[in-house]
Design a protein around this motif. Structure first.
Motif, PDB file in Angstrom:
ATOM      1  N   UNK A 246       2.288   6.339  -9.403  1.00 43.54           N
ATOM      2  CA  UNK A 246       2.220   7.779  -9.663  1.00 43.54           C
ATOM      3  C   UNK A 246       3.479   8.256 -10.387  1.00 43.54           C
ATOM      4  N   UNK A 247       4.635   7.750  -9.973  1.00 45.17           N
ATOM      5  CA  UNK A 247       5.874   8.118 -10.662  1.00 45.17           C
ATOM      6  C   UNK A 247       5.857   7.613 -12.106  1.00 45.17           C
ATOM      7  N   UNK A 248       5.362   6.400 -12.308  1.00 47.81           N
ATOM      8  CA  UNK A 248       5.306   5.845 -13.664  1.00 47.81           C
ATOM      9  C   UNK A 248       4.420   6.704 -14.570  1.00 47.81           C
ATOM     10  N   UNK A 249       3.290   7.183 -14.059  1.00 48.35           N
ATOM     11  CA  UNK A 249       2.431   8.072 -14.852  1.00 48.35           C
ATOM     12  C   UNK A 249       3.179   9.347 -15.237  1.00 48.35           C
TER      13      UNK A 249
ATOM     14  N   UNK B   5      11.494  17.348 -11.249  1.00 46.56           N
ATOM     15  CA  UNK B   5      10.144  17.889 -11.045  1.00 46.56           C
ATOM     16  C   UNK B   5       9.066  16.816 -11.176  1.00 46.56           C
ATOM     17  N   UNK B   6       9.228  15.901 -12.116  1.00 45.56           N
ATOM     18  CA  UNK B   6       8.264  14.800 -12.241  1.00 45.56           C
ATOM     19  C   UNK B   6       8.301  13.910 -10.999  1.00 45.56           C
ATOM     20  N   UNK B   7       9.485  13.682 -10.456  1.00 47.29           N
ATOM     21  CA  UNK B   7       9.603  12.900  -9.219  1.00 47.29           C
ATOM     22  C   UNK B   7       8.854  13.589  -8.076  1.00 47.29           C
ATOM     23  N   UNK B   8       9.045  14.892  -7.934  1.00 50.08           N
ATOM     24  CA  UNK B   8       8.364  15.639  -6.872  1.00 50.08           C
ATOM     25  C   UNK B   8       6.855  15.656  -7.085  1.00 50.08           C
ATOM     26  N   UNK B   9       6.417  15.794  -8.337  1.00 51.53           N
ATOM     27  CA  UNK B   9       4.992  15.797  -8.643  1.00 51.53           C
ATOM     28  C   UNK B   9       4.356  14.459  -8.279  1.00 51.53           C
TER      29      UNK B   9
ATOM     30  N   UNK C 262       0.821  -1.206   0.000  1.00 53.10           N
ATOM     31  CA  UNK C 262       0.000   0.000   0.000  1.00 53.10           C
ATOM     32  C   UNK C 262       0.853   1.254   0.000  1.00 53.10           C
ATOM     33  N   UNK C 263       2.109   1.115   0.317  1.00 53.34           N
ATOM     34  CA  UNK C 263       3.010   2.260   0.366  1.00 53.34           C
ATOM     35  C   UNK C 263       3.783   2.424  -0.945  1.00 53.34           C
ATOM     36  N   UNK C 264       4.493   1.395  -1.322  1.00 49.76           N
ATOM     37  CA  UNK C 264       5.451   1.511  -2.420  1.00 49.76           C
ATOM     38  C   UNK C 264       4.792   1.400  -3.794  1.00 49.76           C
ATOM     39  N   UNK C 265       3.930   0.437  -3.986  1.00 51.26           N
ATOM     40  CA  UNK C 265       3.358   0.230  -5.319  1.00 51.26           C
ATOM     41  C   UNK C 265       2.561   1.428  -5.827  1.00 51.26           C
ATOM     42  N   UNK C 266       1.693   2.044  -5.027  1.00 48.70           N
ATOM     43  CA  UNK C 266       1.001   3.243  -5.535  1.00 48.70           C
ATOM     44  C   UNK C 266       1.970   4.391  -5.839  1.00 48.70           C
TER      45      UNK C 266
END
Length: 190
Positions: free
Chosen positions: A45-48, A90-94, A37-41
């Motif tokens: 989000x990072x993958x998107x 910036x994508x990482x932070x987003x 529940x922590x890492x996979x979501x």
């Protein structure tokens, strides 16, 4: 030889602990304390974010002889090599900010944030096509106005849920404000 045996025993004990934790996680999968529940979501989000970045990168050509090289640009235009570094960060932070808000509020209470996030990603993926693909600084500027508006709305939507997640978006807001001014200036200089 005793030292080697001690090291081997220590490695075996540590391995058993890791296996036990993994088994515990698998047994709790879907429960509150589940690591999934922590890492996979978060990775989702990072993958998107990086998918949007990759789609946009398909239209970028700043090499010698490219259309971009022949544009009139202000002296304060950053060198081309800086953009991938900045956007990767910036994508990482987003992705992290949206994940943090999602984790705090839960998926059912964050639909507005997720919608704004997807709209922002769509605009960010479309900008290289608008600017480079269409060879139109004006169209790129219009796209950036929408992207900046979605970013502001996203930040305002995240702030009441998780203020530190909203703080993670400040560097992107500053960079996009700079990009807006730069894009506008390039358009006006043509």
């Amino acid at each position: 030889m005793d030292a080697v045996e001690n090291v081997v025993e220590k490695i075996e004990r540590e391995t058993e602990k890791v296996v036990a934790k993994t088994e515990q996680c698998l047994l709790q999968c879907g429960e509150e304390k589940c690591m999934c529940r922590e890492i996979l979501p978060w990775l989702g989000f990072l993958a998107l974010c990086y998918l949007a970045s990759w789609i946009g990168s398909l239209f970028i050509n700043v090499g010698d002889g490219s259309w971009y090289q022949h544009l009139n640009r202000p002296i304060w235009t950053p060198p081309a090599w800086i953009f991938p570094i900045v956007w990767t960060t910036l994508y990482f932070l987003l992705g992290t900010a949206v994940w943090w808000a999602w984790k705090t509020a839960g998926c059912r209470k964050i639909c507005c944030v997720l919608g704004l996030f997807l709209l922002l990603l769509a605009c960010m993926a479309a900008w290289p096509y608008c600017f480079f693909g269409r060879q139109s600084p004006f169209t790129g500027f219009l796209d950036l106005i929408w992207a900046f508006a979605f970013l502001v709305l996203l930040m305002l939507s995240i702030a009441p849920i998780q203020k530190w997640a909203a703080v993670l978006l400040i560097p992107q807001m500053l960079w996009m404000a700079y990009a807006l001014v730069l894009n506008f200036t390039i358009w006006r200089m043509q």
